[in-house]
Design a protein around this motif. Structure first.
Motif, mmCIF file in Angstrom:
data_model
loop_
_atom_site.group_PDB
_atom_site.id
_atom_site.type_symbol
_atom_site.label_atom_id
_atom_site.label_comp_id
_atom_site.label_asym_id
_atom_site.label_seq_id
_atom_site.Cartn_x
_atom_site.Cartn_y
_atom_site.Cartn_z
ATOM 1 N N GLY A 160 3.927 -2.822 -1.869
ATOM 2 C CA GLY A 160 4.305 -2.681 -3.270
ATOM 3 C C GLY A 160 3.548 -1.591 -4.009
ATOM 4 O O GLY A 160 3.629 -1.519 -5.239
ATOM 5 N N SER A 202 -0.141 -9.505 -11.540
ATOM 6 C CA SER A 202 1.049 -10.205 -11.041
ATOM 7 C C SER A 202 0.930 -11.727 -11.097
ATOM 8 O O SER A 202 1.926 -12.422 -11.119
ATOM 9 C CB SER A 202 1.336 -9.802 -9.588
ATOM 10 O OG SER A 202 0.401 -10.406 -8.702
ATOM 11 N N HIS A 230 0.249 -13.391 -8.615
ATOM 12 C CA HIS A 230 0.865 -13.766 -7.335
ATOM 13 C C HIS A 230 0.276 -15.105 -6.895
ATOM 14 O O HIS A 230 -0.925 -15.209 -6.630
ATOM 15 C CB HIS A 230 0.540 -12.665 -6.315
ATOM 16 C CG HIS A 230 1.001 -12.933 -4.924
ATOM 17 N ND1 HIS A 230 2.251 -12.566 -4.468
ATOM 18 C CD2 HIS A 230 0.367 -13.494 -3.862
ATOM 19 C CE1 HIS A 230 2.362 -12.905 -3.191
ATOM 20 N NE2 HIS A 230 1.235 -13.467 -2.805
ATOM 21 N N THR A 272 2.855 -9.833 -6.126
ATOM 22 C CA THR A 272 2.114 -8.579 -5.952
ATOM 23 C C THR A 272 2.994 -7.465 -5.378
ATOM 24 O O THR A 272 2.863 -6.301 -5.748
ATOM 25 C CB THR A 272 0.835 -8.797 -5.108
ATOM 26 O OG1 THR A 272 -0.059 -7.714 -5.324
ATOM 27 C CG2 THR A 272 1.107 -8.942 -3.621
ATOM 28 N N GLN A 273 3.936 -7.827 -4.515
ATOM 29 C CA GLN A 273 4.788 -6.814 -3.873
ATOM 30 C C GLN A 273 5.842 -6.269 -4.829
ATOM 31 O O GLN A 273 6.362 -5.169 -4.626
ATOM 32 C CB GLN A 273 5.443 -7.418 -2.630
ATOM 33 C CG GLN A 273 6.034 -6.399 -1.674
ATOM 34 C CD GLN A 273 6.416 -7.003 -0.328
ATOM 35 O OE1 GLN A 273 5.854 -8.011 0.105
ATOM 36 N NE2 GLN A 273 7.377 -6.414 0.352
ATOM 37 N N THR A 274 6.159 -7.037 -5.880
ATOM 38 C CA THR A 274 7.213 -6.628 -6.820
ATOM 39 C C THR A 274 6.674 -6.159 -8.169
ATOM 40 O O THR A 274 7.448 -5.711 -9.015
ATOM 41 C CB THR A 274 8.209 -7.787 -7.049
ATOM 42 O OG1 THR A 274 7.467 -8.980 -7.371
ATOM 43 C CG2 THR A 274 9.067 -8.041 -5.825
ATOM 44 N N PRO A 291 7.547 -2.215 -8.693
ATOM 45 C CA PRO A 291 8.987 -1.955 -8.850
ATOM 46 C C PRO A 291 9.565 -2.525 -10.158
ATOM 47 O O PRO A 291 10.363 -1.864 -10.822
ATOM 48 C CB PRO A 291 9.612 -2.630 -7.623
ATOM 49 C CG PRO A 291 8.523 -2.633 -6.608
ATOM 50 C CD PRO A 291 7.247 -2.805 -7.375
ATOM 51 N N VAL A 308 15.695 -6.091 -4.788
ATOM 52 C CA VAL A 308 14.638 -6.923 -4.205
ATOM 53 C C VAL A 308 15.269 -7.790 -3.124
ATOM 54 O O VAL A 308 16.355 -8.336 -3.311
ATOM 55 C CB VAL A 308 13.976 -7.810 -5.284
ATOM 56 C CG1 VAL A 308 12.915 -8.710 -4.679
ATOM 57 C CG2 VAL A 308 13.394 -6.948 -6.406
ATOM 58 N N SER A 334 11.190 -14.722 -3.625
ATOM 59 C CA SER A 334 10.838 -14.094 -4.881
ATOM 60 C C SER A 334 11.812 -14.560 -5.946
ATOM 61 O O SER A 334 12.981 -14.822 -5.648
ATOM 62 C CB SER A 334 10.925 -12.566 -4.740
ATOM 63 O OG SER A 334 11.056 -11.946 -5.999
ATOM 64 N N TRP A 373 10.648 2.842 -7.139
ATOM 65 C CA TRP A 373 9.999 2.107 -6.044
ATOM 66 C C TRP A 373 8.857 2.945 -5.478
ATOM 67 O O TRP A 373 8.942 4.175 -5.447
ATOM 68 C CB TRP A 373 10.999 1.802 -4.917
ATOM 69 C CG TRP A 373 11.941 0.701 -5.255
ATOM 70 C CD1 TRP A 373 13.083 0.797 -6.001
ATOM 71 C CD2 TRP A 373 11.814 -0.681 -4.887
ATOM 72 N NE1 TRP A 373 13.690 -0.429 -6.112
ATOM 73 C CE2 TRP A 373 12.937 -1.365 -5.438
ATOM 74 C CE3 TRP A 373 10.881 -1.410 -4.149
ATOM 75 C CZ2 TRP A 373 13.136 -2.734 -5.279
ATOM 76 C CZ3 TRP A 373 11.073 -2.773 -3.987
ATOM 77 C CH2 TRP A 373 12.194 -3.427 -4.541
ATOM 78 N N GLU A 383 8.308 1.982 3.135
ATOM 79 C CA GLU A 383 8.407 0.542 3.438
ATOM 80 C C GLU A 383 7.812 0.143 4.784
ATOM 81 O O GLU A 383 7.999 -0.993 5.227
ATOM 82 C CB GLU A 383 9.862 0.054 3.358
ATOM 83 C CG GLU A 383 10.490 0.268 1.996
ATOM 84 C CD GLU A 383 11.845 -0.390 1.878
ATOM 85 O OE1 GLU A 383 11.909 -1.537 1.400
ATOM 86 O OE2 GLU A 383 12.847 0.248 2.272
#
Length: 440
Positions: A86, A305, A307, A329-331, A334, A389, A401, A411, A426
């Motif tokens: 992310g 986040s 998360h 955390t990964q989103t 974005p 996503v 998610s 991204w 990615e």
């Protein structure tokens, strides 16, 4: 481009978010640091980045990676892998693991796992508690400690600090900025019947109403002022808190979450059920509008986040016995880049909150800006890329998610830590090599 480990890297032609503003230029890194900006440089690896934006390495200053004790939900390895996927280069991890992170040996146990498994840089909070209050002055200065975290509500055992005497004792011991989860435990207990009677997560913001948040925030701000202690109030979710906090900015910093800026009640509960359940809750549009105003007028210092994953099975328990929290955390990046593209904030303002803000507030050594001599932690983003996503791409073992299927524009393309490309398009590259964060 060769992405093998090399001692020097030249990022060419990106729009670089410099302290003086965005500029199309080249950034050179050697031996883990930024060594030149906009100057001729011979590098082992050249990254052609025209059309991309280069940000300082993004920091997620609130994550729960569940290790030790709850590794079926998350691990330090998977959590930090999700972070670099992310575009996140550093994380601050929270103390509500099993065992709780209350003492030097608990912190050391996490550091030992991170030294082996962490893909990004890391620091860990020590929980502020009646049990360890007198030791906090020493504990907060240990290597890789991001500071003290207080749970005024929504916690358990020794981590719950809900009396003024305990809070005073915690705040009296130490000098660093203290992070706080501010919900009024007594009010939550007295109103829990509202959630039980409704048996529907749409009641979550009714049970944990705005006064539950405001009362706790007002209390901790007063106690911190009495102790002369700087404060960092986490995941502010109400219009009332923002109206109050704007009068205390000299000593109190403010975090908001993408969740509260992106989702709103009651729609999110009707669509997602308990997957939208978190503490403090996602509230209605009036509150979201106030949070956005606070982002725009500078009351908000940091976006984290929070998360806090749970498995789908755990989330499927009947409300309110379902656990609160979601992946994030990964989103984080974005979602916020999408908000930039939608005109809700500028890219420099986002950099201020996810890069410079944490570095400034917590005294992160060498982080938070693209400048010669700083650490070469960098996040390359493609502001044009549109992508949905996708739960299947999440690193977290929890595997879901709240944003699955949501189309976002903007991204991360590459994550660079200490001058090494650790994520490209990615794909993670190499092996875990995160380092403990240093604090001034």
């Amino acid at each position: 481009m060769n992405c093998e480990n090399s001692s020097s890297l030249l990022i060419k032609g990106a729009t670089v978010l410099l302290p003086g503003g965005p500029e199309e230029t080249d950034v050179a890194c050697r031996d883990g640091r930024i060594v030149a900006i906009g100057e001729p440089f011979q590098a082992d690896t050249i990254f052609e980045a025209r059309g991309l934006h280069l940000l300082p390495g993004a920091v997620d200053s609130q994550v729960h990676f569940r290790e030790p004790g709850m590794t079926h939900k998350e691990t330090l390895e998977a959590g930090t892998r999700g972070a670099i996927l992310g575009g996140i280069t550093s994380v601050f991890e929270m103390p509500n693991t099993q065992p709780l992170t209350l003492y030097a040996e608990d912190l050391q146990a996490k550091i030992a796992i991170a030294e082996r498994d962490a893909w990004c840089n890391y620091a860990f909070y020590i929980g502020g508690s009646a049990a360890n209050a007198e030791q906090l002055e020493e504990l907060e200065c240990l290597p890789a400690c991001s500071g003290v975290k207080i749970f005024m509500g929504s916690s358990f055992g020794d981590l719950l600090a809900d009396s003024d005497d305990v809070l005073r004792n915690i705040l009296r011991h130490g000098r660093r900025r203290v992070a706080v989860h501010a919900e009024d435990e007594a009010r939550l207990l007295s109103r829990r019947h509202l959630a039980e009677e409704a048996a529907n997560p749409v009641a979550h913001p009714v049970w944990r109403d705005e006064n539950s948040a405001l009362l706790a925030t007002q209390r901790i701000v007063a106690l911190a002022a009495e102790a002369g202690r700087p404060l960092h109030v986490l995941h502010i979710s109400t219009a009332e808190e923002m109206a109050f906090l704007q009068h205390h900015k000299s000593s109190v910093s403010v975090e908001v979450l993408p969740q509260h800026l992106t989702l709103s009640a009651p729609e999110c509960y009707e669509r997602l059920g308990t997957l939208a359940q978190m503490n403090p809750p996602i509230r209605d549009q009036r509150h979201q509008d106030a949070l956005w105003k606070a982002v725009q007028n500078g009351i908000v210092d940091v976006i984290g986040s929070d998360h806090a994953p749970h498995t789908r099975e755990e989330k499927q328990r009947p409300y309110p016995n379902s656990p609160s929290g979601m992946t994030g955390t990964q989103t984080l990046l974005p979602l916020m880049l999408n908000h930039v593209n939608q005109g809700r904030l500028s890219l420099p303002r986002l950099v201020d909150m996810v890069c410079a803000g944490p570095a400034r507030l917590f005294g992160m050594a060498g982080k938070g800006r693209i400048a010669v001599g700083y650490d070469a932690d960098l996040t390359l983003v493609d502001m044009q890329r549109k992508q949905a996503v996708d739960d299947r791409k999440l690193a977290s073992p929890s595997g879901w998610s709240a944003y699955d299927g949501m189309m976002l524009q903007g991204w991360p393309s590459a994550t660079i830590i200490a001058g090494q490309i650790v994520m490209l398009d990615e794909q993670v590259i190499g092996s875990p090599a995160g380092k403990p964060l240093r604090f001034l």
